[in-house]
Design a protein around this motif. Structure first.
Motif, PDB file in Angstrom:
ATOM      1  N   LEU A 160     -21.324  16.079  12.988  1.00  0.00           N
ATOM      2  CA  LEU A 160     -22.457  15.928  12.202  1.00  0.00           C
ATOM      3  C   LEU A 160     -24.060  16.932  13.085  1.00  0.00           C
ATOM      4  N   SER A 161     -24.110  16.112  14.441  1.00  0.00           N
ATOM      5  CA  SER A 161     -25.241  16.596  14.764  1.00  0.00           C
ATOM      6  C   SER A 161     -25.572  18.480  14.756  1.00  0.00           C
ATOM      7  N   LEU A 210     -23.088   1.594   5.264  1.00  0.00           N
ATOM      8  CA  LEU A 210     -21.658   3.270   5.133  1.00  0.00           C
ATOM      9  C   LEU A 210     -21.404   3.062   3.770  1.00  0.00           C
ATOM     10  N   PHE A 211     -22.383   2.755   2.945  1.00  0.00           N
ATOM     11  CA  PHE A 211     -22.656   3.171   1.477  1.00  0.00           C
ATOM     12  C   PHE A 211     -23.671   4.614   1.216  1.00  0.00           C
ATOM     13  N   PHE A 212     -24.014   5.125   2.504  1.00  0.00           N
ATOM     14  CA  PHE A 212     -25.755   5.683   2.447  1.00  0.00           C
ATOM     15  C   PHE A 212     -25.544   6.600   3.252  1.00  0.00           C
ATOM     16  N   ILE A 213     -24.109   7.404   3.952  1.00  0.00           N
ATOM     17  CA  ILE A 213     -24.179   8.021   4.872  1.00  0.00           C
ATOM     18  C   ILE A 213     -23.328   9.168   4.224  1.00  0.00           C
ATOM     19  N   PRO A 214     -23.448   9.957   4.506  1.00  0.00           N
ATOM     20  CA  PRO A 214     -22.258  11.277   4.389  1.00  0.00           C
ATOM     21  C   PRO A 214     -20.926  11.198   5.452  1.00  0.00           C
ATOM     22  N   GLU A 215     -19.837  11.582   4.915  1.00  0.00           N
ATOM     23  CA  GLU A 215     -18.527  12.090   5.578  1.00  0.00           C
ATOM     24  C   GLU A 215     -18.985  12.523   6.658  1.00  0.00           C
ATOM     25  N   SER A 216     -17.710  13.618   7.142  1.00  0.00           N
ATOM     26  CA  SER A 216     -17.925  14.047   8.176  1.00  0.00           C
ATOM     27  C   SER A 216     -17.810  15.974   7.602  1.00  0.00           C
ATOM     28  N   PRO A 217     -18.532  16.884   7.881  1.00  0.00           N
ATOM     29  CA  PRO A 217     -17.935  18.065   6.751  1.00  0.00           C
ATOM     30  C   PRO A 217     -16.860  18.213   7.819  1.00  0.00           C
ATOM     31  N   ARG A 218     -16.810  17.915   8.692  1.00  0.00           N
ATOM     32  CA  ARG A 218     -15.704  18.654   9.355  1.00  0.00           C
ATOM     33  C   ARG A 218     -14.031  18.361   8.461  1.00  0.00           C
ATOM     34  N   TRP A 219     -14.662  16.491   8.674  1.00  0.00           N
ATOM     35  CA  TRP A 219     -13.345  16.265   7.910  1.00  0.00           C
ATOM     36  C   TRP A 219     -12.775  17.053   6.360  1.00  0.00           C
ATOM     37  N   MET A 220     -14.025  16.600   5.330  1.00  0.00           N
ATOM     38  CA  MET A 220     -14.632  17.376   4.906  1.00  0.00           C
ATOM     39  C   MET A 220     -13.427  18.812   4.287  1.00  0.00           C
ATOM     40  N   ALA A 221     -13.917  19.725   4.823  1.00  0.00           N
ATOM     41  CA  ALA A 221     -13.410  20.802   5.702  1.00  0.00           C
ATOM     42  C   ALA A 221     -11.961  20.397   5.371  1.00  0.00           C
ATOM     43  N   LYS A 222     -11.333  20.078   6.255  1.00  0.00           N
ATOM     44  CA  LYS A 222     -10.246  19.679   6.480  1.00  0.00           C
ATOM     45  C   LYS A 222      -8.873  19.184   5.020  1.00  0.00           C
ATOM     46  N   GLN A 223      -9.618  18.810   4.084  1.00  0.00           N
ATOM     47  CA  GLN A 223      -9.251  18.244   2.993  1.00  0.00           C
ATOM     48  C   GLN A 223      -9.262  18.878   2.753  1.00  0.00           C
ATOM     49  N   GLY A 224     -10.009  20.414   2.491  1.00  0.00           N
ATOM     50  CA  GLY A 224     -10.405  21.439   0.907  1.00  0.00           C
ATOM     51  C   GLY A 224     -11.051  21.168   0.167  1.00  0.00           C
TER      52      GLY A 224
END
Length: 546
Positions: free
Chosen positions: A148-149, A206-220
């Protein structure tokens, strides 16, 4: 169909549910929330070390001998070994936040079992379950932070995990110190029950922080990925140069990996990845072999050897925890200012010197005893007539802690999260490396009481020798990662650059020309704006437009 492919739909449902809540994108707040998992580890260390020498604990558990106490202390680390290895099977298909949720869940369950403890067996089971949760958190939180950073502050953000560990130790030690004045089992039951609090806070956060962008990208989910990167790096400005370069590099990396087979643990030991696997694993092993956790888990024993007892012992011990917390803070600046290699090399040298000093003073001025205040684990102690020697041991312990806290304590968590370079191997690689840390944590927790009993002062010479060995290993084999993007680190490994030449190294063909990046990306960004969130072809086109 592969394991992860079967879980795509459940993963989407989980991510969609968590994303219904408003999000915090301040990277420091996000790091603090995710690193509560480190505070849990700190709570556990202090809640055990503060009680192993007091009457209430020893009476209730029938004065555990050195072997049994080793098993009790090590049971948390044993659970963490399995938790860290299991984490990638959750983190990869379901995301980093779900792994952190499981971390908190198992921690709360384990803490509840410990607070209601009736015998040694229940205590060991409770600590094992809590450790299983900590294994998830200690593996995922550093990786999540590194993904994330922004690269310029990646070291600082990575420091948050170790700082939360030290802060947890400090808070729980003083709570336990106050509770040790309470008569009966309530003294340790309340302390162990309070461990539930950080677990509940993490679940809520955990309900208020975003998911890892790299994980999001890997899922499409490219649009989600780009939005998260924009919020983190530029307060939502998708045209910001840092956002453009980060998103483009993620796309380029994933495009190069899309035809690769499903990455397994076995792949970490193939020719391409064995180098980085070895470095990450040994980085975590060496951190344990510094002997720091000997001082964390068994500081009461060490101060007894120095001739301290009663409240004086606990107060003197607490100073060490204060130093551990305070001296973690300078590393926030040092790690991104001077780099990882210099910090690791200087730390290894200083720790070796202070371990030799502790062992040398004990060898020269202590007397052999059969027990100390009824504790048969203690087989030597410095008499009151040698007060200067006692102060020398304590001073060396304090200086060792200062050396560790500002170097290996912080740096190795950052280093082992970023050393992998590419997205393909990062989570499973981090799981293997972190499990290695916990394996040796377990071994040292088991070994130390028996070592104090059988080889006494020579224990410190063993750790000092390890510190000297790790200096040599770091100098010849640990590459510098300061200021490099994660994808550049992968290129550096593929180029086979010698470790001592990696600090000034730049890619032969840079990923992006930073000076002119905004002009180069204006057209590319226009293309990405209309790309479907699930379009791998769109990702490919955008990546190659770079």
């Amino acid at each position: 169909m592969g394991y992860e492919a079967k879980l795509v739909k459940p993963a989407i449902k989980v991510a969609t549910f968590l994303d219904k809540f408003p999000k915090i994108y301040n990277i420091y707040v996000v790091a603090i929330i995710s690193c509560i998992s480190g505070m849990m580890f700190g709570f556990d260390i202090a809640s055990m070390s503060a009680f192993i020498g007091i009457k209430q604990y020893r009476d209730f558990f029938n004065s555990p001998d050195s072997n049994l106490q080793g098993i009790i202390s090590a049971s948390m680390a044993l659970g963490s070994i399995f938790g860290s290895l299991a984490s990638s099977f959750v983190s990869e298909p379901f995301g980093r936040r779900v792994s952190l949720f499981l971390c908190a869940f198992f921690w709360v369950v384990g803490a509840a079992i410990q607070s209601s403890v009736q015998n040694v067996a229940q205590l060991i089971i409770g600590r094992f379950i809590s450790g299983f949760g900590v294994g998830f958190g200690s593996t995922v939180a550093p990786v999540y932070g590194s993904e994330l950073s922004p690269r310029k502050i990646r070291g600082l953000v990575g420091c948050c995990f170790q700082f939360s560990v030290t802060l947890g130790i400090l808070i729980m030690f003083y709570i336990s110190y106050g509770l040790h004045f309470v008569n009966g089992t309530a003294s340790f039951r309340i302390a162990w029950g309070l461990q539930i609090v950080p677990g509940l806070v993490l679940i809520l956060g955990l309900f208020f922080i975003p998911e890892s962008p790299r994980w999001m990208a890997k899922q499409g989910f490219w649009d989600k990925c780009e939005s998260i990167v924009a919020e983190i790096h530029a307060k939502g400005d998708k045209d910001d140069p840092d956002v453009l370069i980060e998103v483009a590099e993620i796309k380029d990396q994933l495009q190069s990996e899309k035809d690769a087979k499903a990455f397994t643990y076995a792949d970490l030991f193939t020719k391409r990845y064995i180098g980085r696997t070895t470095i990450a694993v040994f980085g975590q092993i060496w951190q344990q072999l510094t002997g720091m956790n000997t001082l964390m888990y068994y500081i009461v024993y060490i101060f007894k050897m120095a001739g301290y007892s009663g409240n004086t012992l606990l107060v003197s011990s607490s100073i060490q925890y204060v130093l551990n917390t305070v001296m973690t803070i300078p590393a926030f600046y040092l790690i991104d200012r001077f780099g990882r290699r210099p910090i690791l090399l200087i730390g290894a040298t200083l720790m070796m010197a202070f371990q030799f000093a502790i062992g040398g003073i004990l060898a020269s001025y202590s007397e052999k005893v059969d027990s100390f205040e009824g504790d048969t684990t203690i087989r030597l102690h410095i008499p009151k007539s040698q007060s200067s020697a006692s102060k020398g041991v304590i001073a060396s312990c304090y200086l060792f802690v200062v050396s560790f806290a500002s170097t290996w304590g912080v740096c190795i968590w950052v280093y082992c999260a970023e050393i992998w370079g590419d997205n393909l191997c990062r989570q499973r690689g981090a799981a293997v490396a972190t499990s290695s840390n916990w394996m040796f944590n377990f071994a040292i927790a088991m070994f130390t009481p028996s070592a104090f009993k059988n080889i006494t002062w020579k224990t410190y010479f063993v750790f000092a020798t390890f510190c000297g060995t790790m200096f040599i290993h770091v100098f010849f084999f640990f590459p510098e990662t300061k200021g490099k993007r994660l994808e550049e680190i992968g290129q550096m490994w593929d180029a086979g650059v010698p470790a001592w030449k990696t600090a000034p190294w730049k890619p032969t063909v840079p990923l992006i020309d930073d000076d002119n990046m905004h002009e180069k990306f204006s057209i590319t960004h226009g293309e990405t704006g209309g790309t479907s969130s699930k379009s791998s072809d769109g990702a490919s086109n955008n990546a190659h437009a770079v």
